[in-house]
Design a protein around this motif. Sequence first.
Motif, mmCIF file in Angstrom:
data_model
loop_
_atom_site.group_PDB
_atom_site.id
_atom_site.type_symbol
_atom_site.label_atom_id
_atom_site.label_comp_id
_atom_site.label_asym_id
_atom_site.label_seq_id
_atom_site.Cartn_x
_atom_site.Cartn_y
_atom_site.Cartn_z
ATOM 1 N N PRO A 58 0.814 -1.216 0.000
ATOM 2 C CA PRO A 58 0.000 0.000 0.000
ATOM 3 C C PRO A 58 0.853 1.273 0.000
ATOM 4 O O PRO A 58 0.554 2.219 -0.734
ATOM 5 C CB PRO A 58 -0.811 -0.128 1.289
ATOM 6 N N LEU A 59 1.923 1.276 0.780
ATOM 7 C CA LEU A 59 2.770 2.476 0.847
ATOM 8 C C LEU A 59 3.471 2.749 -0.480
ATOM 9 O O LEU A 59 3.562 3.895 -0.917
ATOM 10 C CB LEU A 59 3.790 2.348 1.974
ATOM 11 N N GLU A 60 3.966 1.694 -1.123
ATOM 12 C CA GLU A 60 4.604 1.869 -2.432
ATOM 13 C C GLU A 60 3.602 2.401 -3.452
ATOM 14 O O GLU A 60 3.935 3.283 -4.260
ATOM 15 C CB GLU A 60 5.169 0.540 -2.930
ATOM 16 N N ALA A 61 2.384 1.891 -3.413
ATOM 17 C CA ALA A 61 1.357 2.332 -4.354
ATOM 18 C C ALA A 61 1.001 3.797 -4.125
ATOM 19 O O ALA A 61 0.853 4.566 -5.085
ATOM 20 C CB ALA A 61 0.106 1.460 -4.217
ATOM 21 N N ILE A 62 0.872 4.192 -2.869
ATOM 22 C CA ILE A 62 0.536 5.595 -2.559
ATOM 23 C C ILE A 62 1.656 6.509 -3.033
ATOM 24 O O ILE A 62 1.403 7.522 -3.705
ATOM 25 C CB ILE A 62 0.281 5.768 -1.048
ATOM 26 N N LYS A 63 2.888 6.169 -2.706
ATOM 27 C CA LYS A 63 4.025 7.010 -3.100
ATOM 28 C C LYS A 63 4.157 7.092 -4.622
ATOM 29 O O LYS A 63 4.427 8.162 -5.171
ATOM 30 C CB LYS A 63 5.314 6.487 -2.468
ATOM 31 N N TYR A 64 3.946 5.974 -5.298
ATOM 32 C CA TYR A 64 4.021 5.957 -6.762
ATOM 33 C C TYR A 64 2.952 6.863 -7.362
ATOM 34 O O TYR A 64 3.230 7.679 -8.248
ATOM 35 C CB TYR A 64 3.869 4.528 -7.284
ATOM 36 N N LYS A 65 1.717 6.726 -6.879
ATOM 37 C CA LYS A 65 0.628 7.542 -7.416
ATOM 38 C C LYS A 65 0.839 9.016 -7.115
ATOM 39 O O LYS A 65 0.516 9.872 -7.939
ATOM 40 C CB LYS A 65 -0.723 7.082 -6.858
ATOM 41 N N MET A 66 1.380 9.314 -5.930
ATOM 42 C CA MET A 66 1.670 10.714 -5.607
ATOM 43 C C MET A 66 2.643 11.295 -6.618
ATOM 44 O O MET A 66 2.449 12.408 -7.109
ATOM 45 C CB MET A 66 2.263 10.822 -4.201
#
Length: 119
Positions: A58-66
């Motif tokens: 989840p954290l990787e996905a959030i950072k990537y989308k940001m």
Amino acid sequence: MLKLIKTEVQYEDTLARVYELMQLDLQPDTKESDELEILSMLVKKYEEEHYPVPEPTPLEAIKYKMEQMKISDAELSEILGARSRKSEILSGKRKLSLSMIRALKERLNISADILIQLY
């Protein structure tokens, strides 16, 4: 002759042919363009079976989308509800709540399946 890729040698040979075809200025609906399309599908199938790419946390996905959507930290804080929550979430100290998952899914278009994973 086109056939399923079953070995690493066949995979390497097929990749070489794909790269060879990619160097050509292929027109649609030609024998070569059809060959390239079919070989690409075969390579994809082999890679999915032998080199699976794990889903992001989840954290990787959030950072990537940001990064992808050029979302600022302030905007993420707004999505999550508070600045302190944002830093706790991104540092892994706090888990995502259901309301945060819903907001991230809607605003950043991140799959709920990814957001509900343990991390």
